[in-house]
Motif scaffolding. Structure first.
Motif, PDB file in Angstrom:
ATOM      1  N   ILE A   1      18.366  12.615  -0.091  1.00 20.29           N
ATOM      2  CA  ILE A   1      17.209  13.490   0.064  1.00 20.29           C
ATOM      3  C   ILE A   1      17.416  14.367   1.299  1.00 20.29           C
ATOM      4  N   VAL A   2      16.713  15.488   1.366  1.00 19.06           N
ATOM      5  CA  VAL A   2      16.846  16.381   2.516  1.00 19.06           C
ATOM      6  C   VAL A   2      15.935  15.883   3.635  1.00 19.06           C
ATOM      7  N   GLU A   3      16.242  16.333   4.849  1.00 20.97           N
ATOM      8  CA  GLU A   3      15.496  15.861   6.022  1.00 20.97           C
ATOM      9  C   GLU A   3      14.001  16.187   5.929  1.00 20.97           C
ATOM     10  N   ARG A   4      13.691  17.352   5.370  1.00 25.73           N
ATOM     11  CA  ARG A   4      12.285  17.736   5.268  1.00 25.73           C
ATOM     12  C   ARG A   4      11.503  16.769   4.378  1.00 25.73           C
ATOM     13  N   SER A   5      12.121  16.343   3.291  1.00 26.51           N
ATOM     14  CA  SER A   5      11.480  15.371   2.402  1.00 26.51           C
ATOM     15  C   SER A   5      11.268  14.047   3.119  1.00 26.51           C
TER      16      SER A   5
ATOM     17  N   LYS B   1      17.999   1.938  10.735  1.00 28.04           N
ATOM     18  CA  LYS B   1      18.902   2.963  10.241  1.00 28.04           C
ATOM     19  C   LYS B   1      18.407   4.324  10.721  1.00 28.04           C
ATOM     20  N   THR B   2      19.334   5.188  11.088  1.00 30.02           N
ATOM     21  CA  THR B   2      18.977   6.510  11.591  1.00 30.02           C
ATOM     22  C   THR B   2      18.444   7.380  10.458  1.00 30.02           C
ATOM     23  N   LYS B   3      17.749   8.439  10.828  1.00 31.02           N
ATOM     24  CA  LYS B   3      17.216   9.360   9.821  1.00 31.02           C
ATOM     25  C   LYS B   3      18.353   9.977   9.013  1.00 31.02           C
ATOM     26  N   GLN B   4      19.432  10.289   9.702  1.00 30.31           N
ATOM     27  CA  GLN B   4      20.579  10.893   9.012  1.00 30.31           C
ATOM     28  C   GLN B   4      21.155   9.935   7.967  1.00 30.31           C
ATOM     29  N   ARG B   5      21.257   8.667   8.321  1.00 33.33           N
ATOM     30  CA  ARG B   5      21.800   7.688   7.381  1.00 33.33           C
ATOM     31  C   ARG B   5      20.853   7.492   6.193  1.00 33.33           C
ATOM     32  N   ILE B   6      19.555   7.515   6.469  1.00 32.57           N
ATOM     33  CA  ILE B   6      18.568   7.345   5.399  1.00 32.57           C
ATOM     34  C   ILE B   6      18.648   8.493   4.397  1.00 32.57           C
ATOM     35  N   THR B   7      18.736   9.722   4.917  1.00 29.36           N
ATOM     36  CA  THR B   7      18.816  10.880   4.010  1.00 29.36           C
ATOM     37  C   THR B   7      20.098  10.825   3.175  1.00 29.36           C
ATOM     38  N   THR B   8      21.190  10.358   3.783  1.00 24.44           N
ATOM     39  CA  THR B   8      22.466  10.253   3.066  1.00 24.44           C
ATOM     40  C   THR B   8      22.391   9.190   1.982  1.00 24.44           C
TER      41      THR B   8
ATOM     42  N   GLY C   1       0.810  -1.213   0.000  1.00 21.51           N
ATOM     43  CA  GLY C   1       0.000   0.000   0.000  1.00 21.51           C
ATOM     44  C   GLY C   1       0.842   1.261   0.000  1.00 21.51           C
ATOM     45  N   LEU C   2       2.176   1.096   0.058  1.00 22.00           N
ATOM     46  CA  LEU C   2       3.104   2.230   0.058  1.00 22.00           C
ATOM     47  C   LEU C   2       3.626   2.489  -1.353  1.00 22.00           C
ATOM     48  N   THR C   3       4.042   3.710  -1.618  1.00 20.72           N
ATOM     49  CA  THR C   3       4.686   4.023  -2.893  1.00 20.72           C
ATOM     50  C   THR C   3       6.086   3.417  -2.883  1.00 20.72           C
ATOM     51  N   LYS C   4       6.736   3.377  -4.037  1.00 24.70           N
ATOM     52  CA  LYS C   4       8.075   2.781  -4.144  1.00 24.70           C
ATOM     53  C   LYS C   4       9.073   3.436  -3.193  1.00 24.70           C
ATOM     54  N   GLN C   5       9.063   4.777  -3.145  1.00 27.53           N
ATOM     55  CA  GLN C   5      10.004   5.480  -2.273  1.00 27.53           C
ATOM     56  C   GLN C   5       9.659   5.241  -0.807  1.00 27.53           C
ATOM     57  N   GLU C   6       8.375   5.202  -0.497  1.00 29.37           N
ATOM     58  CA  GLU C   6       7.952   4.922   0.875  1.00 29.37           C
ATOM     59  C   GLU C   6       8.380   3.514   1.291  1.00 29.37           C
ATOM     60  N   GLN C   7       8.324   2.583   0.354  1.00 32.58           N
ATOM     61  CA  GLN C   7       8.752   1.209   0.648  1.00 32.58           C
ATOM     62  C   GLN C   7      10.244   1.165   0.982  1.00 32.58           C
ATOM     63  N   VAL C   8      11.021   1.903   0.204  1.00 36.24           N
ATOM     64  CA  VAL C   8      12.475   1.953   0.418  1.00 36.24           C
ATOM     65  C   VAL C   8      12.780   2.508   1.816  1.00 36.24           C
ATOM     66  N   ILE C   9      12.113   3.594   2.185  1.00 35.70           N
ATOM     67  CA  ILE C   9      12.327   4.225   3.492  1.00 35.70           C
ATOM     68  C   ILE C   9      11.817   3.319   4.606  1.00 35.70           C
ATOM     69  N   PHE C  10      10.671   2.720   4.389  1.00 32.48           N
ATOM     70  CA  PHE C  10      10.059   1.800   5.362  1.00 32.48           C
ATOM     71  C   PHE C  10      11.029   0.675   5.734  1.00 32.48           C
ATOM     72  N   LYS C  11      11.652   0.069   4.730  1.00 35.60           N
ATOM     73  CA  LYS C  11      12.584  -1.036   4.982  1.00 35.60           C
ATOM     74  C   LYS C  11      13.826  -0.569   5.742  1.00 35.60           C
ATOM     75  N   ARG C  12      14.277   0.628   5.449  1.00 34.90           N
ATOM     76  CA  ARG C  12      15.456   1.149   6.152  1.00 34.90           C
ATOM     77  C   ARG C  12      15.151   1.439   7.615  1.00 34.90           C
ATOM     78  N   ILE C  13      13.930   1.860   7.888  1.00 36.08           N
ATOM     79  CA  ILE C  13      13.533   2.098   9.283  1.00 36.08           C
ATOM     80  C   ILE C  13      13.520   0.789  10.046  1.00 36.08           C
ATOM     81  N   ILE C  14      12.964  -0.244   9.424  1.00 33.81           N
ATOM     82  CA  ILE C  14      12.900  -1.556  10.063  1.00 33.81           C
ATOM     83  C   ILE C  14      14.300  -2.092  10.344  1.00 33.81           C
ATOM     84  N   GLU C  15      15.248  -1.714   9.486  1.00 34.10           N
ATOM     85  CA  GLU C  15      16.637  -2.125   9.693  1.00 34.10           C
ATOM     86  C   GLU C  15      17.326  -1.291  10.777  1.00 34.10           C
TER      87      GLU C  15
END
Length: 206
Positions: free
Chosen positions: A176-180, A165-172, A149-163
């Motif tokens: 993408i910027v933190e606001r995005s 990974k910190t917000k800083q690492r995800i943006t790197t 039910g998530l978009t492709k980019q949301e899926q990518v971020i979702f999996k990184r959260i489950i792993e």
């Protein structure tokens, strides 16, 4: 009859030893090595590869102190695809199970399961099957519905959260910027029914 050669990657000393002793208690298994960290496991497997003594199966914990067992899983599968891997973890939420299977694991067993469950997994995997502990299968289907039910980019971020990974690492990693990222997270929380980062991990990644 040839014995099944196994290797253990687990950061807790007593648990690492316990797994080895459990398998060696049956005359069907031969331990070719063990490790406590990612670097140690890759170093030893490299040496075993040189002597053509790689294990048939590797028992892997998913969280090795500050290191991710998922990264170890992917690295080993990339370098030694012939090694079968069963994840043996106390973290069994569907997001984690899904990531492990996606990373190439042939099996997944909870550490809270009876010892015979690990033996069953190894036997099935060595017979060419994939094995996931029975009570972990149903939540996977529910997770898949949420994930799709998530978009492709949301899926990518979702999996990184489950792993974890910190917000800083995800943006790197995603450039993408933190606001995005925060905008994506808001939509992910809404679609998954979670309140925040921690709630998401607790629901899908522990």
């Amino acid at each position: 009859m040839n014995k099944t050669r196994f290797f253990v990657v687990e950061d807790h000393t007593l648990t690492n030893r316990g797994i080895r002793e459990l398998l060696l208690g049956r005359d069907l298994y031969d331990c070719v090595g063990y490790a406590f960290t990612k670097s140690e496991s890759l170093e030893i497997l490299c040496k075993l590869s040189e002597t053509k003594a790689l294990p048939d199966i590797l028992i892997l914990d998913l969280f090795l102190g500050n290191e991710s067992g998922l990264e170890v899983l992917r690295e080993i599968k990339k370098k030694y695809p012939q090694i079968k891997i069963v994840v043996y973890s106390m973290y069994t939420k569907p997001g984690i199970v899904s990531l492990a299977l996606e990373g190439g694991a042939e099996g997944f067993v909870s550490k809270s399961a009876p010892e015979k469950e690990l033996f069953t997994a190894i036997e099935k995997i060595m017979a060419g099957e994939t094995y996931v502990q029975q009570n972990l299968i149903s939540p996977l289907f529910i997770y898949k519905t949420v994930y799709e039910g998530l978009t492709k980019q949301e899926q990518v971020i979702f999996k990184r959260i489950i792993e974890r990974k910190t917000k800083q690492r995800i943006t790197t990693e995603l450039n993408i910027v933190e606001r995005s990222l925060e905008n994506y997270l808001s939509r992910i929380y809404m679609k998954t029914g979670c309140k925040n980062h921690e709630d998401l991990i607790q629901k899908y990644g522990e």
